[in-house]
Design a protein around this motif. Sequence first.
Motif, PDB file in Angstrom:
ATOM      1  N   SER A   3      28.458  14.994   5.829  1.00  0.00           N
ATOM      2  CA  SER A   3      29.669  14.194   5.748  1.00  0.00           C
ATOM      3  C   SER A   3      29.739  13.153   6.861  1.00  0.00           C
ATOM      4  N   GLN A   4      29.440  13.562   8.083  1.00  0.00           N
ATOM      5  CA  GLN A   4      29.467  12.619   9.207  1.00  0.00           C
ATOM      6  C   GLN A   4      28.406  11.537   9.058  1.00  0.00           C
ATOM      7  N   SER A   5      27.238  11.930   8.585  1.00  0.00           N
ATOM      8  CA  SER A   5      26.169  10.959   8.393  1.00  0.00           C
ATOM      9  C   SER A   5      26.554   9.929   7.332  1.00  0.00           C
ATOM     10  N   LEU A   6      27.107  10.391   6.225  1.00  0.00           N
ATOM     11  CA  LEU A   6      27.530   9.470   5.174  1.00  0.00           C
ATOM     12  C   LEU A   6      28.628   8.533   5.663  1.00  0.00           C
ATOM     13  N   LYS A   7      29.584   9.064   6.427  1.00  0.00           N
ATOM     14  CA  LYS A   7      30.673   8.232   6.955  1.00  0.00           C
ATOM     15  C   LYS A   7      30.143   7.161   7.912  1.00  0.00           C
ATOM     16  N   SER A   8      29.226   7.531   8.794  1.00  0.00           N
ATOM     17  CA  SER A   8      28.704   6.547   9.749  1.00  0.00           C
ATOM     18  C   SER A   8      27.879   5.474   9.038  1.00  0.00           C
ATOM     19  N   MET A   9      27.146   5.854   7.998  1.00  0.00           N
ATOM     20  CA  MET A   9      26.379   4.854   7.254  1.00  0.00           C
ATOM     21  C   MET A   9      27.281   3.996   6.370  1.00  0.00           C
TER      22      MET A   9
END
Length: 180
Positions: A133-139
């Motif tokens: 989730s954090q990775s998708l949000k940052s990208m």
Amino acid sequence: MDIGILVNITSRAWALPILSSLHSGVAGRQAPLLVATGASRTAFAQSMDHLIELGLLERTPGYGHPLRPEFRLTQLGKAAAAIAHRIDDVSSEDDWALLRRSWTLPVLTSLHTPSHFSDIKRNLPTITDRALSQSLKSMEARDWVYRSVDGASRPPRSTYSAVNTGCLIGQITASEINFI
């Protein structure tokens, strides 16, 4: 290359920049690689040890001072370095802050086709829900991932797609990576 190897490579922040620098011809010694990557000595040393442990780098036999060894890429390391170099070619210097994060590259590789959260998680079995989730949000904040929500389905489902630089990076890695 196996997705598990890519996940292991990206678990150290400076592994990809080191591999890319070696592929582009930077000498396999500490000083030139430190200058080329901009890493701190401690992080650099940890990344080099990690790459040796993964079998991507080895000490060059018979060369270098014992306290200033020289390293070279193994066969597997050459393949990984070629991928890292191609990623370096399509990304800017500002992009590397996000690329050095652990899950960015594996998630982009999984997004070579639009996917749901559960599909990405299935491709990356060791990733946690929170990390994904954090990775998708940052990208998504970087405009590398586009999220569309299908409100007609119950419950609503999100579909994630790699766009812009994220799409270019995903295409580079997806053609070279085998999913388990």
